[in-house]
Design a protein around this motif. Sequence first.
Motif, PDB file in Angstrom:
ATOM      1  N   GLU A  21      -5.312   5.581   7.008  1.00 49.90           N
ATOM      2  CA  GLU A  21      -5.705   5.305   5.622  1.00 49.90           C
ATOM      3  C   GLU A  21      -4.757   4.279   5.003  1.00 49.90           C
ATOM      4  O   GLU A  21      -3.542   4.384   5.170  1.00 49.90           O
ATOM      5  CB  GLU A  21      -5.652   6.605   4.833  1.00 49.90           C
ATOM      6  CG  GLU A  21      -6.044   6.474   3.380  1.00 49.90           C
ATOM      7  CD  GLU A  21      -7.516   6.184   3.218  1.00 49.90           C
ATOM      8  OE1 GLU A  21      -7.829   5.213   2.517  1.00 49.90           O
ATOM      9  OE2 GLU A  21      -8.340   6.932   3.758  1.00 49.90           O
ATOM     10  N   ARG A  23      -5.548   3.364   1.652  1.00 47.01           N
ATOM     11  CA  ARG A  23      -5.767   3.587   0.225  1.00 47.01           C
ATOM     12  C   ARG A  23      -4.446   4.020  -0.404  1.00 47.01           C
ATOM     13  O   ARG A  23      -3.739   4.871   0.116  1.00 47.01           O
ATOM     14  CB  ARG A  23      -6.815   4.668   0.012  1.00 47.01           C
ATOM     15  CG  ARG A  23      -7.136   4.886  -1.466  1.00 47.01           C
ATOM     16  CD  ARG A  23      -8.194   5.925  -1.657  1.00 47.01           C
ATOM     17  NE  ARG A  23      -9.356   5.571  -0.853  1.00 47.01           N
ATOM     18  CZ  ARG A  23     -10.284   6.448  -0.468  1.00 47.01           C
ATOM     19  NH1 ARG A  23     -10.176   7.701  -0.784  1.00 47.01           N
ATOM     20  NH2 ARG A  23     -11.297   6.055   0.254  1.00 47.01           N
ATOM     21  N   GLY A  24      -4.103   3.404  -1.507  1.00 45.24           N
ATOM     22  CA  GLY A  24      -2.868   3.751  -2.192  1.00 45.24           C
ATOM     23  C   GLY A  24      -1.659   2.990  -1.685  1.00 45.24           C
ATOM     24  O   GLY A  24      -0.590   3.070  -2.267  1.00 45.24           O
ATOM     25  N   THR A  26       0.703   0.098  -1.547  1.00 42.95           N
ATOM     26  CA  THR A  26       0.991  -0.990  -2.482  1.00 42.95           C
ATOM     27  C   THR A  26       1.475  -2.212  -1.711  1.00 42.95           C
ATOM     28  O   THR A  26       2.403  -2.123  -0.921  1.00 42.95           O
ATOM     29  CB  THR A  26       2.057  -0.566  -3.497  1.00 42.95           C
ATOM     30  OG1 THR A  26       1.571   0.570  -4.220  1.00 42.95           O
ATOM     31  CG2 THR A  26       2.360  -1.693  -4.476  1.00 42.95           C
ATOM     32  N   LYS A  37      -0.418  -1.704  10.642  1.00 37.08           N
ATOM     33  CA  LYS A  37      -1.571  -1.527   9.760  1.00 37.08           C
ATOM     34  C   LYS A  37      -2.627  -2.581  10.092  1.00 37.08           C
ATOM     35  O   LYS A  37      -2.322  -3.760  10.225  1.00 37.08           O
ATOM     36  CB  LYS A  37      -1.179  -1.677   8.289  1.00 37.08           C
ATOM     37  CG  LYS A  37      -0.207  -0.633   7.795  1.00 37.08           C
ATOM     38  CD  LYS A  37      -0.870   0.698   7.618  1.00 37.08           C
ATOM     39  CE  LYS A  37       0.086   1.700   7.005  1.00 37.08           C
ATOM     40  NZ  LYS A  37      -0.416   3.055   7.081  1.00 37.08           N
ATOM     41  N   TYR A  61     -10.293  -6.219  -4.686  1.00 38.13           N
ATOM     42  CA  TYR A  61      -9.580  -4.950  -4.719  1.00 38.13           C
ATOM     43  C   TYR A  61      -9.008  -4.709  -6.099  1.00 38.13           C
ATOM     44  O   TYR A  61      -8.942  -5.609  -6.917  1.00 38.13           O
ATOM     45  CB  TYR A  61      -8.480  -4.905  -3.655  1.00 38.13           C
ATOM     46  CG  TYR A  61      -7.496  -6.051  -3.746  1.00 38.13           C
ATOM     47  CD1 TYR A  61      -6.286  -5.891  -4.404  1.00 38.13           C
ATOM     48  CD2 TYR A  61      -7.773  -7.285  -3.178  1.00 38.13           C
ATOM     49  CE1 TYR A  61      -5.384  -6.935  -4.497  1.00 38.13           C
ATOM     50  CE2 TYR A  61      -6.878  -8.331  -3.268  1.00 38.13           C
ATOM     51  CZ  TYR A  61      -5.682  -8.153  -3.916  1.00 38.13           C
ATOM     52  OH  TYR A  61      -4.786  -9.188  -4.019  1.00 38.13           O
ATOM     53  N   GLN A  63      -5.807  -2.737  -8.336  1.00 43.34           N
ATOM     54  CA  GLN A  63      -4.522  -2.055  -8.397  1.00 43.34           C
ATOM     55  C   GLN A  63      -4.315  -1.699  -9.860  1.00 43.34           C
ATOM     56  O   GLN A  63      -4.287  -2.584 -10.717  1.00 43.34           O
ATOM     57  CB  GLN A  63      -3.374  -2.932  -7.887  1.00 43.34           C
ATOM     58  CG  GLN A  63      -3.346  -3.054  -6.388  1.00 43.34           C
ATOM     59  CD  GLN A  63      -2.115  -3.774  -5.894  1.00 43.34           C
ATOM     60  OE1 GLN A  63      -1.442  -4.479  -6.635  1.00 43.34           O
ATOM     61  NE2 GLN A  63      -1.819  -3.613  -4.621  1.00 43.34           N
TER      62      GLN A  63
END
Length: 84
Positions: A21, A23-24, A26, A37, A61, A63
């Motif tokens: 994952e 998601r989240g 930064t 990744k 995206y 943020q």
Amino acid sequence: MSWDTSGGSANDDPSTKPSTEVRGFTLFPGQTLPDDKVVYLHIRVTTSTRPLKSDGVRFVYEQGSKRYSQTLSANLTIAPPAAH
């Protein structure tokens, strides 16, 4: 994009990378994703036109409450089926 089905390096083969994952996660300006990744692109083709070519991928995206977009150079060619 650094790998394709017609002779990409085995080291860059996305099927050898674990799916985790992001998601989240930064990412700060100028920072790149760590080597472990990988972001997979799922492309849906809705036309029978071949060859189909693209020279860029646009990412959108968010943020926090801000929305960002970025277009990356990425060559994609979907060739006609090979004759038998």
